[in-house]
Design a protein around this motif. Sequence first.
Motif, mmCIF file in Angstrom:
data_model
loop_
_atom_site.group_PDB
_atom_site.id
_atom_site.type_symbol
_atom_site.label_atom_id
_atom_site.label_comp_id
_atom_site.label_asym_id
_atom_site.label_seq_id
_atom_site.Cartn_x
_atom_site.Cartn_y
_atom_site.Cartn_z
ATOM 1 N N GLU A 143 -9.529 3.356 -3.772
ATOM 2 C CA GLU A 143 -9.106 2.123 -5.130
ATOM 3 C C GLU A 143 -7.934 3.309 -6.090
ATOM 4 O O GLU A 143 -7.730 4.445 -6.239
ATOM 5 N N TRP B 30 -7.445 7.342 -7.111
ATOM 6 C CA TRP B 30 -5.989 8.473 -6.464
ATOM 7 C C TRP B 30 -5.885 9.186 -6.845
ATOM 8 O O TRP B 30 -5.426 10.065 -5.817
ATOM 9 N N SER C 13 -7.779 3.615 -8.756
ATOM 10 C CA SER C 13 -8.317 3.676 -9.876
ATOM 11 C C SER C 13 -8.800 5.288 -9.524
ATOM 12 O O SER C 13 -8.790 5.999 -10.819
ATOM 13 N N ARG D 262 -3.388 3.885 -0.242
ATOM 14 C CA ARG D 262 -4.088 3.844 -2.164
ATOM 15 C C ARG D 262 -3.882 1.975 -1.774
ATOM 16 O O ARG D 262 -3.013 1.282 -1.979
ATOM 17 N N ILE D 263 -5.447 2.061 -2.177
ATOM 18 C CA ILE D 263 -5.658 0.324 -2.733
ATOM 19 C C ILE D 263 -5.603 -0.161 -3.611
ATOM 20 O O ILE D 263 -6.154 -0.113 -4.732
ATOM 21 N N ALA D 264 -5.801 -1.623 -4.449
ATOM 22 C CA ALA D 264 -5.820 -2.147 -5.628
ATOM 23 C C ALA D 264 -7.256 -2.187 -5.527
ATOM 24 O O ALA D 264 -7.803 -1.498 -6.384
ATOM 25 N N ASP D 265 -8.329 -2.713 -5.099
ATOM 26 C CA ASP D 265 -10.050 -2.129 -4.954
ATOM 27 C C ASP D 265 -9.988 -2.519 -3.203
ATOM 28 O O ASP D 265 -9.433 -2.712 -2.410
ATOM 29 N N LYS D 266 -11.641 -2.824 -3.536
ATOM 30 C CA LYS D 266 -12.246 -3.173 -2.350
ATOM 31 C C LYS D 266 -11.798 -4.188 -1.432
ATOM 32 O O LYS D 266 -11.524 -4.542 -0.422
ATOM 33 N N GLU D 267 -11.684 -5.313 -2.388
ATOM 34 C CA GLU D 267 -11.097 -6.182 -2.099
ATOM 35 C C GLU D 267 -10.223 -7.003 -1.152
ATOM 36 O O GLU D 267 -9.582 -7.479 -0.334
ATOM 37 N N ASP D 268 -9.170 -5.908 -1.526
ATOM 38 C CA ASP D 268 -7.200 -5.686 -0.759
ATOM 39 C C ASP D 268 -7.761 -5.302 0.230
ATOM 40 O O ASP D 268 -6.872 -5.182 1.520
ATOM 41 N N TRP E 75 0.453 -1.049 0.199
ATOM 42 C CA TRP E 75 0.346 -0.468 -0.001
ATOM 43 C C TRP E 75 0.906 1.147 -0.297
ATOM 44 O O TRP E 75 1.519 1.493 0.589
ATOM 45 N N HIS F 228 -15.358 6.798 -0.102
ATOM 46 C CA HIS F 228 -14.695 5.580 0.122
ATOM 47 C C HIS F 228 -14.558 5.482 1.090
ATOM 48 O O HIS F 228 -15.341 5.642 2.629
#
Length: 176
Positions: free
Chosen positions: A102, A106, A104, A55-61, A31, A83
Amino acid sequence: MEAVLVPYDPAWPDVFRRVAAELRTQGNPNWIVEHIGSTSIPGMSAKPIIDVAVRIADKEDLDRHLPALETVGWRLGSGVRSHQVMIFEEDGMRTRIAHFFEASGWDEANQRILRDWLLQNPGDADLYERAKHAAVDASRMGEESYNAGKTAVIQLLVDRARAARGLLPVSVYDKD
């Protein structure tokens, strides 16, 4: 809870580094974690709460790492709609807030854009600080909440910052 602004504390950058390390250790070591909010602006008075953007890849991250973050005291919470947010309290007082964006979105996160603008534009940083103090005074008089009292100035500054980046204006108020 009454908003209390304190003078800039030169220890805040070190506190941020510890918070960032904890989030990466308990969360995802990849992250990106950045210091945002008023405590990230040298010389600015602020509520003594360290805000960070993650900064995360996506919600699942984030979902994969929630249990580990919760075991050390972080909890989901906030009325923010755009967010996910986690808060950390010590002795019943909020001391840290993590805003998870996410990848996308950031580069268009208003919190990051505002921080960068204030660091680069001291006159606008002064304007924002005056608005924060006026908002504290208004909240003490029962006129409006601290956050509502500073929203118009934040909107003005974010609009300026977004325009300078070639981005369209968006509403900065995103709470339930």
